[in-house]
Scaffold this motif. Structure first.
Motif, short mmCIF file in Angstrom:
data_model
loop_
_atom_site.label_atom_id
_atom_site.label_comp_id
_atom_site.label_asym_id
_atom_site.label_seq_id
_atom_site.Cartn_x
_atom_site.Cartn_y
_atom_site.Cartn_z
N ASN A 117 51.69 39.58 36.67
CA ASN A 117 50.19 39.55 36.97
C ASN A 117 49.60 39.70 38.43
O ASN A 117 48.36 39.29 38.52
CB ASN A 117 49.59 38.05 36.35
CG ASN A 117 50.37 36.92 37.54
OD1 ASN A 117 51.36 37.18 38.13
ND2 ASN A 117 49.46 36.01 37.59
N GLN A 140 48.87 47.37 28.12
CA GLN A 140 49.97 47.55 27.33
C GLN A 140 49.90 48.21 26.08
O GLN A 140 49.18 47.54 25.19
CB GLN A 140 50.98 46.17 27.11
CG GLN A 140 52.13 46.22 26.47
CD GLN A 140 53.26 46.65 27.38
OE1 GLN A 140 53.29 46.63 28.49
NE2 GLN A 140 54.26 47.59 26.67
N LEU A 155 50.17 39.56 32.08
CA LEU A 155 50.23 41.11 32.48
C LEU A 155 48.57 41.30 32.82
O LEU A 155 47.68 41.18 32.35
CB LEU A 155 50.64 41.99 31.34
CG LEU A 155 51.71 41.72 30.53
CD1 LEU A 155 51.85 42.71 29.28
CD2 LEU A 155 52.90 41.69 31.27
N ASP A 156 48.77 41.97 33.88
CA ASP A 156 47.41 42.64 34.74
C ASP A 156 46.93 43.77 34.30
O ASP A 156 45.88 44.32 34.91
CB ASP A 156 47.49 42.38 36.38
CG ASP A 156 48.40 43.12 36.89
OD1 ASP A 156 49.65 43.64 36.53
OD2 ASP A 156 48.18 43.59 38.28
N SER A 157 47.81 44.55 33.65
CA SER A 157 47.31 45.90 33.35
C SER A 157 47.75 46.18 31.94
O SER A 157 48.10 45.19 31.09
CB SER A 157 48.28 47.12 33.97
OG SER A 157 48.12 47.08 35.20
N ASP A 186 52.89 47.83 31.51
CA ASP A 186 52.74 46.98 32.58
C ASP A 186 54.00 46.71 33.17
O ASP A 186 55.14 46.78 32.22
CB ASP A 186 51.97 45.64 32.18
CG ASP A 186 51.77 44.88 33.35
OD1 ASP A 186 50.74 45.21 34.10
OD2 ASP A 186 52.40 43.88 33.61
N ASP A 187 54.20 46.07 34.52
CA ASP A 187 55.47 45.91 35.26
C ASP A 187 55.71 44.45 34.57
O ASP A 187 57.01 44.04 35.02
CB ASP A 187 55.51 45.83 36.59
CG ASP A 187 54.11 45.01 37.28
OD1 ASP A 187 53.87 44.27 36.31
OD2 ASP A 187 53.82 45.73 38.20
N TYR A 203 50.82 49.89 38.24
CA TYR A 203 49.93 49.79 37.41
C TYR A 203 50.28 50.43 35.92
O TYR A 203 49.87 50.25 34.93
CB TYR A 203 48.73 50.65 37.89
CG TYR A 203 48.02 50.24 39.15
CD1 TYR A 203 47.39 48.88 39.06
CD2 TYR A 203 48.16 50.89 40.20
CE1 TYR A 203 47.04 48.39 40.40
CE2 TYR A 203 47.48 50.40 41.49
CZ TYR A 203 47.02 49.03 41.37
OH TYR A 203 46.45 48.57 42.61
N ASN A 204 51.14 51.48 35.93
CA ASN A 204 51.57 52.11 34.60
C ASN A 204 52.92 52.94 34.95
O ASN A 204 53.16 53.63 36.07
CB ASN A 204 50.44 53.11 34.26
CG ASN A 204 50.77 53.58 32.47
OD1 ASN A 204 51.65 53.09 32.14
ND2 ASN A 204 49.94 54.70 32.37
#
Length: 788
Positions: free
Chosen positions: A364, A321, A317-319, A360-361, A369-370
């Protein structure tokens, strides 16, 4: 995806905490819970401890299932009772762990908002902001309108009762499937103090304490507090951080005014908060491959995402959680035994609950973003009950109930530059756009109820109950025009407006008048054997989808959810045998539900939505037993067989292996399919053996096993969304003894001893994929407790 991450040893830093834990407090070994468990709130001398160890008989358990105190074995309804001592010793401190203790219970927990409780397979409707659950949750006689209101540590619990089947005549709000009735320990006029600390793997650390005692001759107080934290047990490959952990903390304060034996006034106030990455889902399946193309994998590759194996407890995940929860409230309960031996009860309450997610979706790369839904909920209620004296030919309980609720939510999506690749929309349609929608609902519910029992003969009783409920709901849903992104025309603009276009539902309203009823016949074959037959009817009011979904094309009326109606038949027996050493209860049930309310997923709009799933039938068998074969040994065994299926669901959502095909139908027929989340077989076994040493110490060992067969993971019953069956083993051992004026208790415990990888719930993702919430991995810990 079948490999589980190997368990890591306790770090030296965590081990350094253990001596401190031993100094602070004492623990919970497994105490024979359920109906055999005695409740001990105060420290006791060694002689009393030895007497309990020598006692080889079951204890009488008092319940309030019929809104008056009775022995659980004399109540002609299927009910499981778990004492606070059993919860502590089994390390069950969250509502979602209860399914390891009782039959026919399922908790589909992801986080505080995405959670639901079902009994006998009925009640699986998570994320239902505009709809109450089918299982009524009560704490200290106060109804909790959101399942998430119960997602906190179960602190200072006296007793927990699980009532199965419709309970609407006495528990007044939407209880077509059953009730979980939680009672906390009251203030005492004898001083009590306890402190407890636990440490374990993955940074687990929990401390809780209680103090209770008299303030004056007529006023007693009680204060309990806790704090729990953990590092998490899921590794984020993107940044190396641990997820699925966080912190929870809260307190409960009480005052009990009791000027005499005929009158009491109890004030309760509590506050709980959570900041965690709870609900971190791992990828369980990328869905179907059709004509050589897997949509989930191909779109992820096009966006440059790297997928990881979720069964290895990994995400990418790049955002952020994260979820944050703040909740609290208060209640006042008055009980007055009048001169004619009637008892008048009043329960007044107010509660609030705020939930904010950051999701997060699952990839990565910057697709989203949210996205999520935040909620602000307020509720208030008032109940009056009048209970007649017992001992005559007829006794009854009657009353009035009011429940009010106001809820606001905000649905939001903040997209990144790769949103169009992942969503399969024309370039520029969704990239770098944001969308915000809001929903609002107000509920006012009024009810009158009465239930009476005629004692026709010394052995034969007939009970009848009825409740009439009038409920009105007013709501609205809107969505702002999308913000950001490039200026687009043509197909890109059409796709943007279809997904995020401005919408206003206008005023929505629902009105319902719902009856609930009960007829019960019970017969004492002997003083120790009770048989009963029950016919009951329950209704659960409709609701409103508080997200836009398909309303712009299907119309505002598509946001409304109809009433759920349940008819239930029970045949059961309760027995206490072998000189009060064996308790054996069993029952058969058959429930027909019309307008069953559940949650489906709209892949086109990427939203979960509520729907009426036609008709459902739930039928089966439940067994519960407690045995004390020899001094110091207590064995518990319970289980259920539950066949719950849709008997009519012709306009159901289709699984992706069907909907992704060329020329796929708009809907599918799921008639005959198993209901989501319902295991056909559930079995729980546990036992404790304790013995005394000559020096006054008592040693104990415990073991438990909880099994659940496979279950359907999502409502569309995809072959890629099935929850495999699993069995869990928990072990503990410990010592307790006297120290000064109190008693210490230290235990070593091991949860999920064989490190079983299992999923508690599944979730529909975009592009035909599925994610799931993993159950806790193997955890070794130590608990210390001191009561004084």
């Amino acid at each position: 995806m079948n490999q589980s991450r190997p368990i890591s040893p306790i770090s030296s830093r965590r081990l350094k905490r253990l001596p401190l834990a031993l100094m602070l407090a004492g623990c919970a070994g497994w105490s024979h819970g359920y109906a055999a468990d005695e409740t001990t709130n105060t420290a006791e001398p060694a002689a009393a401890t030895k007497a309990k160890a020598d006692d080889a008989h079951l204890k009488t358990v008092t319940v309030t299932a019929r809104r008056r105190e009775e022995s659980s074995q004399s109540v002609p309804t299927p009910i499981s009772v778990v004492s606070g001592q059993a919860l502590e010793s089994q390390r069950v401190y969250r509502i979602q762990d209860l399914q390891q203790l009782t039959p026919s219970l399922n908790v589909a927990y992801m986080h505080a908002r995405q959670s639901s409780i079902s009994i006998r397979g009925l009640g699986n409707n998570p994320a239902s902001d505009g709809l109450e659950g089918s299982v009524g949750l009560y704490i200290d006689n106060v109804y909790l309108g959101r399942p998430g209101m119960a997602v906190f540590d179960l602190m200072d619990i006296e007793q927990l009762e699980v009532l199965r089947g419709p309970q609407g005549t006495l528990f007044g709000k939407n209880t077509t499937a059953g009730v979980i009735n939680i009672s906390t320990r009251q203030p005492t006029f004898t001083p009590e103090r306890s402190i407890e600390t636990s440490v374990g793997q993955d940074g687990y650390f929990q401390t809780k304490g209680t103090v209770s005692g008299p303030l004056t001759d007529e006023l007693a107080g009680r204060f309990s507090a806790y704090r729990s934290r953990s590092d998490g047990d899921i590794k984020n490959e993107y940044d190396g951080h641990d997820l699925n952990g966080g912190s929870r903390e809260g307190f409960r304060g009480q005052l009990l005014f009791k000027p005499n034996e005929d009158f009491s006034l109890r004030f309760i106030g509590d506050y709980n908060e959570e900041s965690s990455s709870a609900g971190t889902r791992v990828l369980t399946s990328t869905g179907p491959t059709i004509n050589g193309v897997n949509r989930y994998e191909s779109r992820a590759a096009a966006a440059g995402a790297t997928l990881v194996d979720g069964s290895d407890r990994k995400v990418n995940l790049d955002s952020d959680q994260r979820v944050t929860v703040h909740q609290g409230g208060g209640s006042v309960e008055a009980n007055w035994k009048m001169p004619n031996d009637f008892t008048l009860t009043s329960v007044s309450s107010y509660r609030w609950w705020d939930f904010t997610p950051r999701n997060d979706d699952g990839l990565n790369v910057p697709v989203s973003y949210n996205a999520g839904v935040s909620v602000e909920d307020k509720q208030w209620s008032q109940e009056f009950r009048l209970a007649s004296p017992t001992g005559g030919a007829f006794d009854y309980v009657l009353g009035a109930y009011y429940f009010g609720n106001k809820l606001d939510n905000k649905s939001f999506t903040y997209n990144g530059p790769l949103a169009d690749i992942w969503n399969g929309t024309p370039a520029g349609a969704l990239a770098n756009t944001s969308s915000v929608g809001k929903g609002h609902i107000e509920t006012n519910s009024f009810a009158l109820f009465a239930q009476g029992t005629w004692h026709l003969t010394p052995k034969l009783d007939f009970t009848a109950g009825i409740r009439g409920t009038y409920e009105e709901k007013s709501a609205w849903v809107n969505r702002n025009a999308p913000v950001g992104g490039a200026a687009v025309t043509g197909a890109a603009l059409t796709a943007r407006n279809a997904r995020y276009g401005a919408y206003d539902s206008g005023d929505l309203s629902q009105y319902s008048a719902s009856p609930s009823g009960l007829l019960n016949l019970s017969y004492h074959f002997t003083d120790d054997v009770l048989g009963y037959a029950t016919l009951s009817h329950g209704e659960k009011s409709g609701g409103v989808n508080l997200t836009v979904g398909t309303a712009p094309t299907a119309g505002a009326d598509s946001l409304l959810i109809g009433t759920e109606r349940a008819n239930n038949l029970e045949l059961g027996v309760k027995s206490t045998l072998w000189d009060n050493r064996l308790q054996l209860n069993g029952n058969l049930f058959w429930t027909e539900v019309h307008g069953y309310q559940t949650t489906a997923y709209d892949d086109a709009n990427r939203v979960q939505y509520l729907t009426n799933a036609g008709a459902v039938r739930s039928r089966g068998l439940e067994l519960e037993s407690i045995l004390v074969p020899i001094r110091g040994l207590t064995l518990n065994l319970n289980g259920s067989y539950n066949d719950v299926r849709y008997t009519s669901y012709k306009d159901a959502p289709c699984p992706p292996e069907v909907s992704f095909q060329a020329g796929a139908p708009a809907s599918c027929d799921l008639t005959g399919h198993q209901v989501v989340g319902a295991s056909k077989y559930i079995a729980n076994a546990n036992g404790e053996y304790k013995w005394n040493w000559d020096n006054g110490l008592q040693e104990y060992v415990t073991a438990s096993y909880a099994y659940r067969s496979k279950a359907v993971g999502t409502v569309e019953d995809s072959a890629y969304a099935q929850i495999p069956g699993y069995g869990l083993v928990n072990l503990s051992t410990g010592f307790r003894g006297d120290l000064g004026q109190g008693q210490w208790d230290v235990s070593l415990w091991l949860k999920n001893a064989f490190d079983k990888t299992y999923y508690t719930t599944l979730w529909s993702e975009a592009n035909g994929g599925y994610s799931g919430l993993l159950g806790s991995e193997r955890t070794l810990g130590l608990t210390g407790r001191y009561d004084f």
